[in-house]
Design an enzyme around this catalytic site. Structure first.
Site, PDB file in Angstrom:
ATOM      1  N   ARG A 110     -27.556   4.035  23.074  1.00 11.26           N
ATOM      2  CA  ARG A 110     -28.398   5.237  23.021  1.00 11.26           C
ATOM      3  C   ARG A 110     -27.839   6.307  23.935  1.00 11.26           C
ATOM      4  NH1 ARG A 110     -29.740   6.549  28.407  1.00 11.26           N
ATOM      5  NH2 ARG A 110     -31.207   5.107  29.358  1.00 11.26           N
ATOM      6  N   GLU A 209     -38.901  10.037  27.296  1.00  7.49           N
ATOM      7  CA  GLU A 209     -38.520  10.491  28.654  1.00  7.49           C
ATOM      8  C   GLU A 209     -37.643  11.747  28.599  1.00  7.49           C
ATOM      9  OE1 GLU A 209     -37.458   7.517  31.698  1.00  7.49           O
ATOM     10  OE2 GLU A 209     -35.795   8.834  32.260  1.00  7.49           O
ATOM     11  N   ARG A 213     -33.936  10.690  22.382  1.00  6.47           N
ATOM     12  CA  ARG A 213     -33.221   9.441  22.674  1.00  6.47           C
ATOM     13  C   ARG A 213     -32.621   9.057  21.327  1.00  6.47           C
ATOM     14  NH1 ARG A 213     -34.171   6.344  27.782  1.00  6.47           N
ATOM     15  NH2 ARG A 213     -34.173   8.170  29.093  1.00  6.47           N
ATOM     16  N   CYS A 255     -34.222  12.100  34.282  1.00 12.73           N
ATOM     17  CA  CYS A 255     -33.972  11.245  35.442  1.00 12.73           C
ATOM     18  C   CYS A 255     -32.496  11.342  35.830  1.00 12.73           C
ATOM     19  CB  CYS A 255     -34.335   9.806  35.083  1.00 12.73           C
ATOM     20  SG  CYS A 255     -34.057   8.642  36.434  1.00 12.73           S
ATOM     21  N   THR A 257     -30.575   9.251  36.929  1.00  9.48           N
ATOM     22  CA  THR A 257     -29.789   8.046  36.600  1.00  9.48           C
ATOM     23  C   THR A 257     -29.112   8.171  35.241  1.00  9.48           C
ATOM     24  OG1 THR A 257     -31.686   6.973  35.550  1.00  9.48           O
ATOM     25  CG2 THR A 257     -31.320   6.501  37.888  1.00  9.48           C
ATOM     26  N   ARG A 264     -26.527   4.559  27.330  1.00  7.39           N
ATOM     27  CA  ARG A 264     -26.694   3.155  27.702  1.00  7.39           C
ATOM     28  C   ARG A 264     -26.274   2.345  26.483  1.00  7.39           C
ATOM     29  NH1 ARG A 264     -30.058  -1.367  28.847  1.00  7.39           N
ATOM     30  NH2 ARG A 264     -31.788  -0.762  27.492  1.00  7.39           N
ATOM     31  N   ARG A 293     -31.015  -5.928  32.334  1.00  8.97           N
ATOM     32  CA  ARG A 293     -32.434  -5.593  32.207  1.00  8.97           C
ATOM     33  C   ARG A 293     -33.152  -6.733  31.490  1.00  8.97           C
ATOM     34  NH1 ARG A 293     -33.087   0.874  30.629  1.00  8.97           N
ATOM     35  NH2 ARG A 293     -32.003   1.650  32.459  1.00  8.97           N
ATOM     36  N   GLU A 298     -36.489  -1.916  30.422  1.00 10.31           N
ATOM     37  CA  GLU A 298     -36.418  -1.720  31.864  1.00 10.31           C
ATOM     38  C   GLU A 298     -37.646  -2.289  32.576  1.00 10.31           C
ATOM     39  OE1 GLU A 298     -36.486   2.391  32.883  1.00 10.31           O
ATOM     40  OE2 GLU A 298     -35.190   2.062  34.603  1.00 10.31           O
TER      41      GLU A 298
HETATM   42  P1  ADP Z   1     -33.641   2.948  27.456  1.00  9.32           P
HETATM   43  O1  ADP Z   1     -32.524   2.085  26.999  1.00  9.32           O
HETATM   44  O2  ADP Z   1     -34.080   3.894  26.396  1.00  9.32           O
HETATM   45  O3  ADP Z   1     -33.325   3.587  28.754  1.00  9.32           O
HETATM   46  P2  ADP Z   1     -35.361   0.559  27.819  1.00  9.32           P
HETATM   47  O4  ADP Z   1     -34.522  -0.260  28.703  1.00  9.32           O
HETATM   48  O5  ADP Z   1     -36.834   0.552  28.112  1.00  9.32           O
HETATM   49  O6  ADP Z   1     -34.949   2.094  27.824  1.00  9.32           O
HETATM   50  O7  ADP Z   1     -35.133   0.070  26.346  1.00  9.32           O
HETATM   51  C1  ADP Z   1     -35.811   0.666  25.271  1.00  9.32           C
HETATM   52  C2  ADP Z   1     -36.123  -0.347  24.185  1.00  9.32           C
HETATM   53  O8  ADP Z   1     -34.929  -0.755  23.537  1.00  9.32           O
HETATM   54  C3  ADP Z   1     -36.808  -1.613  24.684  1.00  9.32           C
HETATM   55  O9  ADP Z   1     -37.855  -1.939  23.811  1.00  9.32           O
HETATM   56  C4  ADP Z   1     -35.708  -2.650  24.606  1.00  9.32           C
HETATM   57  O10 ADP Z   1     -36.189  -3.963  24.392  1.00  9.32           O
HETATM   58  C5  ADP Z   1     -34.917  -2.168  23.393  1.00  9.32           C
HETATM   59  N1  ADP Z   1     -33.512  -2.632  23.442  1.00  9.32           N
HETATM   60  C6  ADP Z   1     -32.651  -2.444  24.432  1.00  9.32           C
HETATM   61  N2  ADP Z   1     -31.455  -3.006  24.159  1.00  9.32           N
HETATM   62  C7  ADP Z   1     -31.569  -3.572  22.940  1.00  9.32           C
HETATM   63  C8  ADP Z   1     -30.700  -4.316  22.092  1.00  9.32           C
HETATM   64  N3  ADP Z   1     -29.446  -4.572  22.429  1.00  9.32           N
HETATM   65  N4  ADP Z   1     -31.193  -4.735  20.927  1.00  9.32           N
HETATM   66  C9  ADP Z   1     -32.453  -4.471  20.545  1.00  9.32           C
HETATM   67  N5  ADP Z   1     -33.323  -3.765  21.282  1.00  9.32           N
HETATM   68  C10 ADP Z   1     -32.901  -3.321  22.469  1.00  9.32           C
HETATM   69  N1  ARG Z   2     -38.395   6.555  38.302  1.00  8.91           N
HETATM   70  C1  ARG Z   2     -38.168   5.146  38.225  1.00  8.91           C
HETATM   71  C2  ARG Z   2     -37.688   4.634  39.570  1.00  8.91           C
HETATM   72  O1  ARG Z   2     -37.353   5.448  40.396  1.00  8.91           O
HETATM   73  C3  ARG Z   2     -37.171   4.774  37.125  1.00  8.91           C
HETATM   74  C4  ARG Z   2     -35.754   5.198  37.356  1.00  8.91           C
HETATM   75  C5  ARG Z   2     -34.746   4.866  36.276  1.00  8.91           C
HETATM   76  N2  ARG Z   2     -35.289   4.643  34.976  1.00  8.91           N
HETATM   77  C6  ARG Z   2     -35.566   5.569  34.081  1.00  8.91           C
HETATM   78  N3  ARG Z   2     -36.148   5.185  32.960  1.00  8.91           N
HETATM   79  N4  ARG Z   2     -35.252   6.810  34.231  1.00  8.91           N
HETATM   80  O2  ARG Z   2     -37.655   3.446  39.794  1.00  8.91           O
END
Ligand code: ADP
Ligand code: ARG
Length: 340
Positions: A110, A209, A213, A255, A257, A264, A293, A298
């Site tokens: 993403r 966020e 995305r 954010c 990060t 990601r 994660r 997350e």
């Molecule tokens: P982001 O990647 O958008 O920063 P998250 O870590 O919360 O935020 O992930 C968003 C969603 O994507 C979550 O529901 C997570 O389980 C799903 N996800 C992440 N990686 C994978 C993957 N490799 N396959 C399927 N779903 C995934």
């Molecule tokens: N604001 C949260 C923290 O400081 C999340 C930081 C990173 N994650 C995110 N989805 N932007 O712990």
């Protein structure tokens, strides 16, 4: 404010880099849209367990509040302002990491994007969020072939007006308490929704966020095809939408990060043996600059030995380099799992 800004035990980077005297000197600064430092750090104040604790309310926040953002960005990404951040979307032709499908359940890449001319989700008004939703839908409707799809508004889904089978796995929920305190959940679910292609391998979340995305998802270990789908979509969307971008910090995100590539790239991978040897897995993740994660995203836990393993660094590295490094790191992790 006379009392300390942050709880004494908070491990957050905002606490580390925003002493009282710096807060005082920036307290009355605002961006053109009226975003303040007090608003930017609300999440870190309300959530002392934050790791970062600050969000940008618009693209200009990174300049107006640079004395606090810069050191946070530098520590998180290991990046200094005299370095260059250069994008590279050259597609790859990497061999499958897990051809037998024994470990990797799915691959997801993403990127986050925001539009230059709108406030970011922590600071946008309801009417601007709705206007923005319309502009993004228009751009998404220009996608062709396998990228063409349909848009579902979260508000309609909530009213149960339109609920295609299995749609739950593509949706996003109201943001967590960190996003909530930042103001990112305002008027939820208004102005938010999900666009998805008919094969459901290309998905875009609108007004989560970040404004967008954009993700490519496959139930294979094929990093190259997952990446090339994303690159094709970005090519078209980049011609139609004016993304917030900075020559030093790359794509600008809510954010800090996510700055830089805002990418990601990761997999869901079942590692039953390494689950019993977390120190080995953590060592490998560190060596290959990967982040681990939980199974549901997350700050969630590992279920059934399924880890979400992705790149840790997003700034000062190109998109294609992230994909190549991830391929190397995951190959090493699978080798270690097999050898145990
Ligand atoms: P982001 O990647 O958008 O920063 P998250 O870590 O919360 O935020 O992930 C968003 C969603 O994507 C979550 O529901 C997570 O389980 C799903 N996800 C992440 N990686 C994978 C993957 N490799 N396959 C399927 N779903 C995934
Ligand atoms: N604001 C949260 C923290 O400081 C999340 C930081 C990173 N994650 C995110 N989805 N932007 O712990």
């Amino acid at each position: 404010m006379t009392t300390a800004l942050f709880s004494e035990t908070s491990p957050s980077l905002v606490k580390k880099y925003l002493p009282q005297n710096l807060f005082k000197s920036l307290e009355h600064n605002t961006t053109d849209s009226g975003f303040t430092l007090e608003k930017a750090i609300r999440s870190g104040i309300k959530n002392p367990d934050s790791s970062i604790g600050i969000y940008a309310g618009d693209a200009e926040s990174y300049q107006v509040f640079s004395p606090v953002f810069d050191p946070i960005i530098s520590e998180y990404h290991g990046f200094s302002k005299d370095q260059n951040h250069v994008s590279d979307f050259t597609t790859t032709n990497l061999p499958l990491i897990d051809p037998g499908g024994n470990y990797i359940l799915s691959t997801r890449i993403r990127v986050a994007r925001n539009l230059k001319s709108f406030c970011f989700p922590a600071h946008i008004s309801l009417s601007d969020r709705k206007d923005l939703e319309g502009i993004i839908i228009n751009a998404l409707n220009s996608l062709k072939d396998d990228l063409a799809g349909r848009y579902l508004s979260l508000a309609d889904i909530e009213k149960n007006e339109d609920r295609p089978a299995g749609i739950e796995t593509l949706l996003f929920e109201k943001g967590d308490r960190f996003q909530d305190a930042a103001g990112i959940n305002s008027d939820f679910p208004e102005g938010r929704g999900v666009f998805y292609s008919s094969d459901r391998q290309f998905i875009v979340w609108i007004n989560e966020e970040d404004h967008l995305r954009i993700m490519s998802l496959e139930t294979t270990s094929d990093l190259s095809s997952t990446y090339s789908r994303l690159c094709r979509a970005l090519q078209t969307l980049g011609e139609r939408l004016d993304f917030a971008h900075d020559k030093t910090y790359g794509y600008l995100t809510s954010c800090p990060t996510n700055l830089g590539t805002a990418m990601r790239a990761g997999v869901h991978i079942r590692l039953e043996k390494l689950d019993q040897k977390k120190e080995v897995l953590n060592r490998l993740a560190k060596d290959y600059h990967l982040q681990i994660r939980g199974t549901r995203g997350e700050k969630t836990k590992i279920e059934d030995s399924v880890f979400d393993i992705s790149n840790a660094k997003r700034l000062g590295i190109s998109e294609t380099a992230i994909i190549r490094n991830l391929h190397k790191g995951l190959s090493a992790i699978i080798k270690a799992e097999k050898n145990l």
